[in-house]
Design an enzyme around this catalytic site. Structure first.
Site, PDB file in Angstrom:
ATOM      1  CG  ASP A   1       4.626  -9.481  55.097  1.00 54.47           C
ATOM      2  OD1 ASP A   1       4.585  -9.286  55.587  1.00 54.47           O
ATOM      3  OD2 ASP A   1       5.113 -11.121  54.748  1.00 54.47           O
TER       4      ASP A   1
ATOM      5  CE  LYS B   1       5.064 -12.245  59.202  1.00 57.32           C
ATOM      6  NZ  LYS B   1       5.286 -11.876  57.615  1.00 57.32           N
TER       7      LYS B   1
ATOM      8  CG  ASP C   1      19.107   1.263  57.309  1.00 56.36           C
ATOM      9  OD1 ASP C   1      18.630   2.700  58.298  1.00 56.36           O
ATOM     10  OD2 ASP C   1      20.486   0.784  56.431  1.00 56.36           O
TER      11      ASP C   1
ATOM     12  CE1 TYR D   1      16.933  -4.221  67.192  1.00 54.59           C
ATOM     13  CE2 TYR D   1      18.792  -2.838  66.894  1.00 54.59           C
ATOM     14  CZ  TYR D   1      17.639  -3.273  65.879  1.00 54.59           C
ATOM     15  OH  TYR D   1      18.354  -3.587  64.768  1.00 54.59           O
TER      16      TYR D   1
ATOM     17  CG  ASP E   1      18.062  -1.131  62.410  1.00 55.64           C
ATOM     18  OD1 ASP E   1      18.142  -0.103  61.644  1.00 55.64           O
ATOM     19  OD2 ASP E   1      18.320  -2.479  62.973  1.00 55.64           O
TER      20      ASP E   1
HETATM   21 MG    MG Z   1      19.804   0.707  61.662  1.00 56.54          MG
END
Ligand code: MG
Ligand code: NAI
Length: 345
Positions: A214, A180, A242, A128, A238
């Protein structure tokens, strides 16, 4: 009972873009029914900031947050691919809001039941920082795109400590560090290393495990109950937040909060939902639950609990639900039903 303005808590209110003003209006209504604990200073940001004063993050908005240190915010639209940098990311950077807390709890049993998870997302670093550029090749000025992520030991330890402290305070037992580090050995390896180091201080009190992102995504679908808390780098946090929202009925059910050392911003996990903006059908529960987190944050736990109970009763006793939950209610009809429940308590 109405609070007088003198004992109200000063806070900044940002209606935001798209469905933002709709879910913010709904949330302010239920807060009013609780006795209006906050004294709002309404400010703009995002596209609304551009439209009003030609700035997605106006100085007046920043000044208000600097003074009040407490914000309830609707989603802000960010142009895709080009245009100005995300006002959300800039707000997090400006006020050093390093810790993003995103709980996911079942309110209405759907595909899954009894989900009760908390995701902690590192909010300032990783990919980010968006340190990006193109490398031209031949006559293509954008032949190669490069992005470098940054994680620091200090920042990684800080978010890990924040997660462990959250676990202690909220009676959580296990933190899964998501990474990761098999591929991004340095970027996410350092994050993992820092978390393991901090975990030693909490040995015997909070368990730590780690999982590659993953595999974690798959486990969240197959057996989400095996998790308690997730500690994630910025981008993975992020994405997985969701996914967590999907376990509890969708983005209409997912609150979030951004914490720094002295400032906190409460918001929904979802964005401005341009596909349903202006239609009056958005589910306001995410922002209402974010407001409940805000009440907890300022020590009004009883009000927070009243609000959560009223939302639960509206959904499950009155069966008033918005369309994303296969109901018929509009955003404000849902809000009014919650208000009615609050007044009846
Ligand atoms: Mg988001
Ligand atoms: P989105 O979260 O706005 O929407 C994704 C899907 O979920 C859409 O189909 C939308 O209708 C649905 N949805 C979202 N919230 C809902 C609600 N409360 N009730 C019912 N349905 C809901 O994500 P999208 O479309 O990718 O992004 C739109 C804009 O929002 C972008 O500009 C993005 O940058 C911004 N955004 C802002 C955030 C923030 O302010 N914190 C967070 C995420 C995205």
């Amino acid at each position: 009972m109405e609070n007088t303005s003198s004992n109200k808590i000063p806070a900044t209110l940002i209606p935001g873009d798209g469905i933002g003003p709709e879910v913010v209006e709904a949330t302010v209504r239920v807060l009013d029914a609780l006795g209006s604990p906050f004294d709002w200073d309404v400010q703009v940001a995002g596209m609304a900031g551009v439209a009003a004063v030609g700035d997605p993050l106006p100085t007046a908005t920043l000044d208000s947050i600097r003074a009040r240190k407490l914000v309830l915010k609707g989603p802000l639209t960010t142009p895709v691919g080009e245009g100005f940098r995300s006002s959300n990311v800039r707000l997090r950077e400006t006020f050093e809001l390093f810790g993003n807390v995103r709980p996911a709890k079942t309110l209405i049993p759907g595909r899954y039941q009894d989900i009760d998870l908390v995701l902690i997302r590192e909010n300032l670093a990783g990919f980010y920082v968006a340190n990006e550029y193109y490398i031209p090749v031949g006559n293509d000025p954008r032949a190669i795109a490069v992005s470098s992520g940054i994680n620091t030991r200090e920042g990684s330890e800080r978010i890990a400590r924040f997660a462990f402290e959250y676990a202690i305070k909220n009676g959580r037992k296990k933190i899964t560090v998501v990474h990761k580090a098999n591929i991004l050995k340095k970027l996410t390896g350092l994050f993992l290393e820092a978390a393991r180091e901090v975990a030693k201080e909490y040995e015997g009190r909070v368990e730590i495990e780690d999982m590659i992102v993953d595999a974690c995504a798959m486990q969240l679908v197959l057996n989400p109950w095996r998790f308690d808390m997730l500690l994630c780098t910025n981008l993975f946090g992020d994405i997985l937040s969701d996914q967590l929202a999907g376990l509890v009925g969708g983005l209409g059910m997912a609150p979030g909060s951004n914490f720094g050392t002295d400032t906190a911003i409460f918001e929904a996990v979802h964005g401005s939902a341009p596909d349903i903006a202006g239609m009056g059908i958005a589910n306001p529960i995410s922002l209402m639950l974010a407001a409940a987190m805000m009440l907890t944050h300022v020590g009004l736990e009883q009000d927070a609990q009243r609000l959560r109970v009223a939302i639960d009763e509206t959904l499950n006793t009155d069966n008033v639900r918005t369309r994303d939950l296969t109901g018929q209610a509009s955003t404000l009809e849902f809000a009014d039903a919650v208000c009615q429940r609050l007044r009846a308590q």
